[in-house]
Scaffold this motif. Structure first.
Motif, PDB file in Angstrom:
ATOM      1  N   LEU A 127       0.869  -1.177   0.000  1.00 16.40           N
ATOM      2  CA  LEU A 127       0.000   0.000   0.000  1.00 16.40           C
ATOM      3  C   LEU A 127       0.907   1.228   0.000  1.00 16.40           C
ATOM      4  N   VAL A 128       0.842   1.994  -1.074  1.00 18.49           N
ATOM      5  CA  VAL A 128       1.652   3.204  -1.180  1.00 18.49           C
ATOM      6  C   VAL A 128       0.770   4.392  -0.806  1.00 18.49           C
ATOM      7  N   VAL A 129       1.170   5.124   0.227  1.00 20.13           N
ATOM      8  CA  VAL A 129       0.411   6.300   0.670  1.00 20.13           C
ATOM      9  C   VAL A 129       1.249   7.526   0.315  1.00 20.13           C
ATOM     10  N   VAL A 130       0.678   8.408  -0.508  1.00 27.99           N
ATOM     11  CA  VAL A 130       1.470   9.543  -0.970  1.00 27.99           C
ATOM     12  C   VAL A 130       0.823  10.866  -0.572  1.00 27.99           C
ATOM     13  N   ASP A 131       1.660  11.834  -0.178  1.00 17.70           N
ATOM     14  CA  ASP A 131       1.232  13.197   0.174  1.00 17.70           C
ATOM     15  C   ASP A 131       0.316  13.215   1.396  1.00 17.70           C
ATOM     16  N   CYS A 132       0.580  12.352   2.326  1.00 19.55           N
ATOM     17  CA  CYS A 132      -0.316  12.208   3.464  1.00 19.55           C
ATOM     18  C   CYS A 132       0.495  12.077   4.758  1.00 19.55           C
ATOM     19  N   SER A 133       0.276  13.009   5.689  1.00 23.16           N
ATOM     20  CA  SER A 133       1.131  13.049   6.878  1.00 23.16           C
ATOM     21  C   SER A 133       0.832  11.954   7.895  1.00 23.16           C
ATOM     22  N   ASN A 134      -0.433  11.514   7.951  1.00 24.50           N
ATOM     23  CA  ASN A 134      -0.741  10.432   8.898  1.00 24.50           C
ATOM     24  C   ASN A 134      -1.870   9.566   8.360  1.00 24.50           C
ATOM     25  N   PRO A 135      -1.927   8.304   8.803  1.00 28.40           N
ATOM     26  CA  PRO A 135      -2.847   7.347   8.191  1.00 28.40           C
ATOM     27  C   PRO A 135      -4.327   7.712   8.352  1.00 28.40           C
TER      28      PRO A 135
END
Ligand code: AMP
Ligand code: MN
Ligand code: MN
Length: 328
Positions: free
Chosen positions: A85-93
């Motif tokens: 799971l690639v999370v981009v441009d996001c400071s926290n889940p």
């Protein structure tokens, strides 16, 4: 220290099934970066999908791949396996909305971001707070992976850069950035098309909404605070949706003496999404943190509940104090 960029390249090379996501209330950097990663992974021969818990704003639908973005419901129904799971441009889940529930199912969570308050929630964290856009980190990854840029990848990356730099106003278009932009353009990205959609492509309903916000704009010359708001009935009376308020906060900083602009958007009865923008000399991040939010030094936000007069007073009081503190 482990090289996070190299670690991400290793994960990208080894795994096969990828899901890419970004933060709710998505912007051109979140979506452009996610779509650039999606095309990059396909070019590497991987199976990639983009999921987003929200609706893609119509002004970003010019982006190649935007029609392929899966809603949370469509993604959940598919039941296709994924490893990364690639999370981009996001400071926290928490900011990915309901997609957060899928973090624990991934063998690897890859976190690519430029927020100074990033929570380092991934197995690999490529976090560069000094970077003007997350999209530039995607560019670096493409280079490191030796994936040639094409028009699809370049358009996503350049849209991220254009959005987060406010059309090259918040970050100086220095020689280095100019060279990257030159490469993106040479790969097939159209700067004029991107600028048009990001800044000058809005429904009549959005313009009516903007006129209400501008009509209410007030300015406090003592602290240099510009402020305005939009209530739920403004949206319904204009036939507007939440995405139609995108960019409203920027207008406060048109005022030559303004140091900070604040915009209150009522998203549910007595619930407000507050956006903050500032010039170089004032850091809005501590203000957002004070109210439990986050963001960047010059662009941050938070949610707050209460009646409008009390919320407005509370936020403006904190802002005034912090602005006057900072000029001592
Ligand atoms: P916005 O005002 O929504 O355009 O957001 C400006 C910046 O603040 C973006 O970088 C957002 O990621 C960040 N931000 C906005 N709201 C929040 C929040 N509730 N929590 C953390 N960061 C936020
Ligand atoms: Mn963003
Ligand atoms: Mn960003």
């Amino acid at each position: 220290m482990r090289d996070e960029k190299k670690e991400i390249c290793r994960i990208f090379s080894e795994a096969f099934y990828f899901v890419v996501t970004s933060h709710q209330n998505i912007d051109g950097d979140g979506l452009g970066s996610a779509l650039a990663l999606y095309f990059l992974l396909w070019r590497m021969g991987k199976r990639a999908r983009v999921v987003y818990d929200g609706r893609v704003p119509y002004f970003y639908r010019f982006l190649p791949g935007s029609a392929q973005v899966l809603s949370f419901e469509a993604f959940s129904a598919e039941k296709e396996p994924f490893e990364v799971l690639v999370v981009v441009d996001c400071s926290n889940p928490a900011r990915v909305g309901r997609v957060e529930g899928f973090l624990k199912e991934a063998r690897y969570v890859v976190n690519i971001d430029h927020h100074p308050d990033n929570a380092f929630f991934g197995h690999a964290n490529f976090v560069v707070p000094g970077s003007p856009a997350s999209a530039l980190l995607v560019y670096e990854l493409a280079r490191e992976l030796r994936v040639p840029l094409d028009a699809d990848i370049a358009t996503g990356i350049l849209t991220g850069v254009v959005t987060d730099t406010g059309g090259f106003q918040f970050a100086e278009l220095n020689q280095n950035l100019f060279t990257v932009v030159g490469e993106l353009v040479a790969s097939g990205a159209s700067l004029s098309t991107i600028m048009h959609h990001v800044f000058r492509f809005r429904r009549l309903e959005a313009l009516k909404l903007l006129s209400r916000a501008l009509h209410r704009l007030t300015f406090d010359p003592v602290c240099g605070c510009a402020s305005t708001h939009l209530m739920q009935e403004d949206f319904s009376e204009c036939g507007a949706q939440e995405e139609d308020a995108e960019g409203v906060v920027d207008y406060g900083l048109y005022i030559p003496e303004a140091r900070v602009s604040v915009f209150f958007k009522e998203i549910a009865p007595n619930t407000y999404k507050v956006s903050l923008r500032s010039r170089d000399d004032f850091d809005v991040l501590p203000v957002a943190h004070h109210f439990g939010g986050g963001g960047h030094q010059r662009a941050a936000g938070f949610k707050i509940t209460g009646s409008f007069p009390s919320v407005y007073r509370e936020v403006l009081d904190v802002l005034r104090t912090m602005v006057l503190e900072s000029s001592k």
